[in-house]
Design a protein around this motif. Structure first.
Motif, mmCIF file in Angstrom:
data_model
loop_
_atom_site.group_PDB
_atom_site.id
_atom_site.type_symbol
_atom_site.label_atom_id
_atom_site.label_comp_id
_atom_site.label_asym_id
_atom_site.label_seq_id
_atom_site.Cartn_x
_atom_site.Cartn_y
_atom_site.Cartn_z
ATOM 1 N N LYS A 61 0.857 -1.198 0.000
ATOM 2 C CA LYS A 61 0.000 0.000 0.000
ATOM 3 C C LYS A 61 0.883 1.234 0.000
ATOM 4 C CE LYS A 61 -0.478 2.235 3.885
ATOM 5 N NZ LYS A 61 -0.989 2.744 5.159
ATOM 6 N N MET A 62 0.361 2.278 -0.568
ATOM 7 C CA MET A 62 1.100 3.536 -0.563
ATOM 8 C C MET A 62 0.533 4.468 0.495
ATOM 9 S SD MET A 62 3.556 3.296 -2.536
ATOM 10 C CE MET A 62 4.237 4.804 -3.200
ATOM 11 N N GLU A 106 -9.828 6.306 5.924
ATOM 12 C CA GLU A 106 -9.612 7.201 4.776
ATOM 13 C C GLU A 106 -10.052 6.491 3.501
ATOM 14 O OE1 GLU A 106 -5.483 8.124 5.478
ATOM 15 O OE2 GLU A 106 -4.775 6.326 4.455
ATOM 16 N N GLU A 108 -9.825 5.480 -0.449
ATOM 17 C CA GLU A 108 -8.729 5.248 -1.402
ATOM 18 C C GLU A 108 -9.246 4.498 -2.630
ATOM 19 O OE1 GLU A 108 -4.970 4.113 -0.020
ATOM 20 O OE2 GLU A 108 -5.236 5.053 1.955
ATOM 21 N N GLU A 139 -9.455 2.486 3.856
ATOM 22 C CA GLU A 139 -8.335 1.986 4.651
ATOM 23 C C GLU A 139 -8.512 2.455 6.089
ATOM 24 O OE1 GLU A 139 -4.250 3.276 4.006
ATOM 25 O OE2 GLU A 139 -3.555 1.585 5.222
ATOM 26 N N ILE A 141 -6.300 3.094 9.170
ATOM 27 C CA ILE A 141 -4.922 3.184 9.655
ATOM 28 C C ILE A 141 -4.954 3.232 11.184
ATOM 29 C CG2 ILE A 141 -3.867 4.206 7.603
ATOM 30 C CD1 ILE A 141 -4.169 6.965 8.880
HETATM 31 MG MG MG Z 1 -3.794 5.062 3.320
#
Ligand code: MG
Ligand code: 0L1
Length: 262
Positions: A61-62, A106, A108, A139, A141
């Motif tokens: 993942k970026m 978030e 994505e 995502e 986090i």
């Molecule tokens: Mg992310």
């Protein structure tokens, strides 16, 4: 061969995740001068530990893919981490809050890769040509560091704060879209809290995947066919609370939802 101190960093961060407790950043506790190279080495050990436990990589993942975040962190390059199978939550499913520390969500765009992509010199256009489908994702986090307080190298070692992912069910060919124009909203309990467009990710989400291929090439690795890769956040991340119903709506790619349980 990793040094004892790099092993100590990986152990420190794996323990924090497993025990669901926040810790003081590595650059304050273990190695103040942690370099980018050492941080990725620690991340590699952390990833290897999970593989040894039998977990499977879904894809890299970026992270830190917006210029605003670069300015905030004083860096000029995104970071990467790895998503594992145990991190997946079904679309419409429940995220148990007690499994995590201080989760944030978030929106994505994810890429399902159709052919290996090997850098250096990869461009966004080449990524699109080798992408089977794009799909929407949320995502989650969950930095292992207290108050999400970390430096660039701390967050690399911490697997780029990777914690959970909810993928949407709509798979579309990338050629059907101008991905940089795809808009997304992120709502909690029916209220739109954040919004953005694909262009927030390095001008086009495929550019982030190209950067990833080029970063992996530095250590002789490549993006592999079949991997599903998060390209980076379109929206800011929202702190989650028990009872939240989270919804990401993506123009042309449908809706992704989950609830935050106890
Ligand atoms: Mg992310
Ligand atoms: O996926 C991400 O962009 C997260 C990268 C790490 C930064 C953070 O935890 O906020």
């Amino acid at each position: 061969m990793a040094s004892e101190i790099i092993k100590k960093i990986a152990d420190y961060l794996v323990a924090a995740e497993v025990e669901k407790r926040e810790v003081v950043k590595v650059t304050k506790t273990i190695k103040p001068d942690l370099t980018v190279e050492e941080a990725y080495k620690a991340q590699e050990l952390l990833v290897q530990k999970k593989l040894d436990e039998g977990h499977r990589i879904v894809g890299p993942k970026m992270g830190l893919t917006s210029r605003a975040k670069w300015d905030q962190m004083g860096v000029s390059e995104p970071i990467y981490g790895y998503v594992f199978d145990y991190m997946l939550i079904d679309n419409g499913g429940v995220l148990p809050f007690s499994d995590l520390i201080h989760p944030k969500a978030e929106a994505e765009i994810a890429f399902l890769i159709g052919e290996d992509i090997e850098g250096p010199g990869i461009t966004g256009a080449q990524v699109l040509a080798k992408t089977e489908y794009v799909l929407p994702a949320l995502e989650i986090i969950d930095s292992r560091y207290e108050n999400f307080n970390f430096t660039h190298t701390d967050v690399i070692a911490d697997n780029a704060s990777t914690s959970r992912v909810v993928f949407g069910n709509t798979l579309r060919k990338p050629s059907e879209f101008e991905l940089e124009l795809v808009g997304a909203t992120l709502s909690i309990n029916g209220q739109i809290k954040e919004l953005g467009a694909g262009a927030a990710v390095l001008g086009h989400p495929a550019n982030a995947i190209a950067v990833l291929a080029n970063m992996l090439a530095r250590k002789g690795e490549k993006i592999k066919k079949g991997e599903i890769i998060l390209s980076g956040a379109i929206t800011s991340a929202l702190l989650l609370r028990v009872g939240d119903f989270v919804s990401g709506k993506f123009d042309g790619l449908g809706e992704v939802t989950f609830s935050v349980g106890e």
